[in-house]
Design an enzyme around this catalytic site. Structure first.
Site, mmCIF file in Angstrom:
data_model
loop_
_atom_site.group_PDB
_atom_site.id
_atom_site.type_symbol
_atom_site.label_atom_id
_atom_site.label_comp_id
_atom_site.label_asym_id
_atom_site.label_seq_id
_atom_site.Cartn_x
_atom_site.Cartn_y
_atom_site.Cartn_z
ATOM 1 N N SER A 91 2.178 57.030 -36.825
ATOM 2 C CA SER A 91 0.977 57.635 -37.408
ATOM 3 C C SER A 91 -0.127 56.602 -37.399
ATOM 4 C CB SER A 91 1.239 58.104 -38.841
ATOM 5 O OG SER A 91 0.027 58.331 -39.536
ATOM 6 N N CYS A 253 -7.028 61.586 -37.796
ATOM 7 C CA CYS A 253 -5.708 61.590 -37.162
ATOM 8 C C CYS A 253 -5.671 60.700 -35.918
ATOM 9 C CB CYS A 253 -5.251 63.001 -36.812
ATOM 10 S SG CYS A 253 -3.528 63.066 -36.276
#
Length: 344
Positions: A91, A253
């Protein structure tokens, strides 16, 4: 107090997305590599994830990051991301939280004006370059995993939505990328529930109908998330990543924009050296750069960089009393969404 398990975490967020970092109470997870540890958490023993992520010790709109000694000689730290459905390989926002916490707490030595932190992930080495001043980690630029377009213009029949066209991209994990306009949706906070409902249905359909596997990393298969894409009135990238079992990433993101950039490169819409501003549903920003060309298992790929900011906002300690009937927590659809078939 008679806790039989105690875990300490430093709370941080990267451009709005909460990524708390476990700094005490978890010594290790079985596995010789980070990918092995990922597999153990997802396939062998899921109790630690549930303990940390589910209520009452966790909440839907956050991630919890486990850190380990590196399993490869060219890394400084290893980590895995725990979320509502399972443990994930990588991530970008959580890597920014991780780097910020390691440096600002002194777990790794901060060097000004730049500190390099090499992160051992299940999807490969990620290099974080932190701009530091007066003890503050002001910005983190991540050299992400090699990213590629897996499949373009796939038509998927989705229950309740009909035929939806998606691109499958890889940016450290796999994404189903969806132009929000084709469903009459816009990436705005007041549309969050509709985006989540549509994204979750598309997620189900993609993983049910497509066999998606990384060509070199056996532990990475299937899409992890869907991501709605668009642009704002200034032409900047706009995106909303939908995480199981039903919420939106508050940050722009990192892995999603890596996958999106790889798809744009495959279409000839992005070229080496191009830089984009990517905005989240709450209008926070990452800078996304097409930094290099490469290959993955013989297929064309790119190396993206993702740049954003992180902030520490608290210290949190959780535990378990042996009389507590919920050692592995619980999830309820009012806040966790109704996609319980996506929970591992």
């Amino acid at each position: 107090m008679r806790w039989q398990r105690t875990v300490t975490m430093v709370e941080a967020h990267a451009e709005g997305e909460v990524g708390r970092v476990v700094t005490g109470g978890v010594i290790d997870v079985p596995g010789a590599t980070i990918a092995d540890k990922l597999n153990h958490l997802n396939e062998v023993d899921d109790s630690l994830r549930r303990f940390l992520v589910f209520e009452p010790r966790g909440a839907a709109a956050m991630s919890t990051n486990l850190i380990f000694p590196p399993t490869r000689p060219d890394a400084d730290i290893g980590f895995l991301v725990l979320q509502g459905d399972k443990a994930h390989a990588m991530s970008g926002s959580n890597s920014i939280c991780l780097t910020t916490v390691l440096l600002e707490t002194g777990m790794l030595k901060m060097t000004e004006p730049e500190t390099v932190v090499r992160i051992d992930t299940a999807s490969g080495l990620v290099t974080a370059r932190a701009q530091c001043h007066d003890g503050k980690c002001e910005r983190v630029t991540l050299t992400m995993n090699p990213s590629f377009a897996h499949e373009l213009d796939v038509d998927i029949d989705v229950e309740g939505l009909g035929k939806v066209r998606v691109d499958i991209g890889y940016g450290g994990i796999f994404y189903g990328l969806i132009d929000a306009a084709q469903l009459g949706l816009e990436i705005r906070p007041d549309m969050a529930k509709r985006l989540v409902e549509a994204g979750t249905a598309i997620h189900r359909a993609i993983n049910r109908k497509l066999d998606i596997r990384h060509p070199e990393i056996e532990a990475i298969r299937g899409i992890a998330y869907t991501m709605f894409t668009g642009r704002n009135e200034r032409g900047e990238l706009k995106g909303a990543t939908i995480l199981p079992p039903g919420r939106i990433d508050r940050s722009p993101c990192g892995t999603g924009n890596s996958a999106r950039l790889a798809v744009a490169a495959a279409r000839g819409e992005a070229r080496l050296g191009d830089r984009f501003t990517a905005r989240s549903i709450i209008d926070s920003t990452f800078e996304v750069t097409y930094a290099a060309d490469t290959t993955v298992a013989g297929r064309p790929a790119i190396v993206p960089t993702i740049s954003g900011r992180g902030w520490i906002h608290g210290i949190h300690q959780v535990g378990w009393d042996p009389s507590d009937p919920y050692p592995n927590g619980y999830s309820v659809a009012d806040t966790w969404g109704d996609a319980f078939d996506l929970l591992n």
